[in-house]
Design a protein around this motif. Structure first.
Motif, PDB file in Angstrom:
ATOM      1  N   ALA A 127       0.840  -1.196   0.000  1.00 47.44           N
ATOM      2  CA  ALA A 127       0.000   0.000   0.000  1.00 47.44           C
ATOM      3  C   ALA A 127       0.871   1.242   0.000  1.00 47.44           C
ATOM      4  CB  ALA A 127      -0.900  -0.002   1.236  1.00 47.44           C
ATOM      5  N   THR A 128       0.872   1.931  -1.119  1.00 49.24           N
ATOM      6  CA  THR A 128       1.666   3.153  -1.233  1.00 49.24           C
ATOM      7  C   THR A 128       0.787   4.386  -1.173  1.00 49.24           C
ATOM      8  OG1 THR A 128       1.497   3.067  -3.650  1.00 49.24           O
ATOM      9  CG2 THR A 128       3.382   1.966  -2.639  1.00 49.24           C
ATOM     10  N   VAL A 134      -7.254  -0.857  -0.731  1.00 46.08           N
ATOM     11  CA  VAL A 134      -6.633  -0.669   0.586  1.00 46.08           C
ATOM     12  C   VAL A 134      -7.173   0.593   1.246  1.00 46.08           C
ATOM     13  CG1 VAL A 134      -4.475  -0.201   1.790  1.00 46.08           C
ATOM     14  CG2 VAL A 134      -4.532  -1.945   0.007  1.00 46.08           C
ATOM     15  N   LEU A 135      -7.247   1.677   0.493  1.00 48.66           N
ATOM     16  CA  LEU A 135      -7.753   2.940   1.047  1.00 48.66           C
ATOM     17  C   LEU A 135      -9.218   2.805   1.468  1.00 48.66           C
ATOM     18  CD1 LEU A 135      -6.081   5.378  -1.485  1.00 48.66           C
ATOM     19  CD2 LEU A 135      -5.601   5.258   0.964  1.00 48.66           C
ATOM     20  N   PHE A 136      -9.994   2.041   0.728  1.00 41.83           N
ATOM     21  CA  PHE A 136     -11.384   1.773   1.082  1.00 41.83           C
ATOM     22  C   PHE A 136     -11.467   1.081   2.444  1.00 41.83           C
ATOM     23  CE2 PHE A 136     -14.699  -1.568   0.960  1.00 41.83           C
ATOM     24  CZ  PHE A 136     -15.845  -0.778   0.934  1.00 41.83           C
ATOM     25  N   ARG A 137     -10.612   0.068   2.646  1.00 39.60           N
ATOM     26  CA  ARG A 137     -10.599  -0.639   3.923  1.00 39.60           C
ATOM     27  C   ARG A 137     -10.126   0.267   5.063  1.00 39.60           C
ATOM     28  NH1 ARG A 137     -14.260  -4.233   3.267  1.00 39.60           N
ATOM     29  NH2 ARG A 137     -13.868  -5.598   1.502  1.00 39.60           N
ATOM     30  N   VAL A 138      -9.128   1.099   4.774  1.00 38.09           N
ATOM     31  CA  VAL A 138      -8.637   2.052   5.781  1.00 38.09           C
ATOM     32  C   VAL A 138      -9.758   3.005   6.187  1.00 38.09           C
ATOM     33  CG1 VAL A 138      -7.094   4.022   6.131  1.00 38.09           C
ATOM     34  CG2 VAL A 138      -6.207   1.910   5.109  1.00 38.09           C
ATOM     35  N   ALA A 139     -10.503   3.496   5.198  1.00 38.17           N
ATOM     36  CA  ALA A 139     -11.594   4.436   5.482  1.00 38.17           C
ATOM     37  C   ALA A 139     -12.652   3.788   6.373  1.00 38.17           C
ATOM     38  CB  ALA A 139     -12.219   4.912   4.174  1.00 38.17           C
ATOM     39  N   GLY A 140     -12.997   2.532   6.082  1.00 39.73           N
ATOM     40  CA  GLY A 140     -13.981   1.839   6.907  1.00 39.73           C
ATOM     41  C   GLY A 140     -13.499   1.644   8.333  1.00 39.73           C
ATOM     42  N   ALA A 141     -12.213   1.318   8.482  1.00 37.50           N
ATOM     43  CA  ALA A 141     -11.648   1.147   9.827  1.00 37.50           C
ATOM     44  C   ALA A 141     -11.652   2.466  10.588  1.00 37.50           C
ATOM     45  CB  ALA A 141     -10.230   0.593   9.725  1.00 37.50           C
ATOM     46  N   GLU A 150     -10.391  11.792   8.908  1.00 36.01           N
ATOM     47  CA  GLU A 150      -9.324  10.970   8.314  1.00 36.01           C
ATOM     48  C   GLU A 150      -9.910   9.929   7.362  1.00 36.01           C
ATOM     49  OE1 GLU A 150      -6.107   9.690  11.168  1.00 36.01           O
ATOM     50  OE2 GLU A 150      -7.532  10.582  12.590  1.00 36.01           O
ATOM     51  N   GLY A 151     -11.042   9.382   7.752  1.00 35.02           N
ATOM     52  CA  GLY A 151     -11.708   8.409   6.891  1.00 35.02           C
ATOM     53  C   GLY A 151     -12.157   9.019   5.578  1.00 35.02           C
TER      54      GLY A 151
END
Length: 201
Positions: A127-128, A134-141, A150-151
């Motif tokens: 993930a760069t 990856v960014l989608f999963r980060v946003a959900g977390a 931040e999401g």
């Protein structure tokens, strides 16, 4: 002797391997051809993962998902050379990730032998900041942690990173953005009420 990573002939071979894999999604043998190409250029783990992710994405976009060609047995196979096994695993795991089949992906990784799981976790992150999934999963977390701004930043980057015309994934990202906005608005609406109650009690 292994050629230097930055040699023009190796870069050209890598480009050819990537183009060949993404141009022939109708050929059921393209995953094995890709493995041959990656073996020929002595691709390292990170290069293999990146090329395989591109190829899996191209196949998915063409309606020829890798999941129709490979199976979990290809990830666990021990009767192939290491490069072929790695290539097929990268392709299959990438396809699961792009289809959001997270429980299946988790079960598959959990079935790997312990040394393989420790080795996988120690690999350099792919993930760069430009991988929309990856960014989608980060946003959900981040939404579940209550870190809404931040999401939103993460989901906006994810939408910007999507390839043009990817309608299905775009809809998932837009839905996550709506959830983030709603959660943030609800949180902001409740916060002044609690402050006011505290002040008057």
């Amino acid at each position: 002797m292994t050629p230097p990573m930055n040699r023009p002939d190796r870069a050209a071979a890598l480009h050819k391997a990537r183009a060949r894999a993404t141009a022939t999604p109708d050929d059921p043998s393209w995953p094995l051809h890709l493995a041959e190409d990656l073996h020929g250029i002595r691709a390292d783990w990170k290069t293999s993962a990146e090329v395989c992710a591109d190829a899996a994405w191209a196949a998915r976009s063409a309606g020829r998902s890798v999941l129709d060609l490979l199976s979990p047995e290809d990830v666990h196979a021990t009767n192939r050379d290491p490069v072929t096994t790695r290539t097929l695993a990268h392709l299959y795991l990438s396809a699961l990730r792009f289809d959001f089949r997270c429980p299946t992906l988790q079960r598959l990784v959990e079935q790997l032998a312990q040394p393989a799981r420790l080795a996988l976790s120690s690999r350099p992150a792919l993930a760069t900041g430009t991988d929309p999934i990856v960014l989608f999963r980060v946003a959900g977390a981040l939404r579940r942690l209550g870190r809404y701004d931040e999401g939103l930043s993460a989901i906006d980057r994810a939408i910007d990173c999507l390839p043009p015309g990817d309608i299905s994934v775009h809809a998932d990202l837009v839905r996550e953005r709506s959830l983030l906005c709603a959660a943030r608005d609800l949180h902001q609406h409740r916060s002044p009420t609690r402050t006011s109650s505290g002040a008057t009690s």
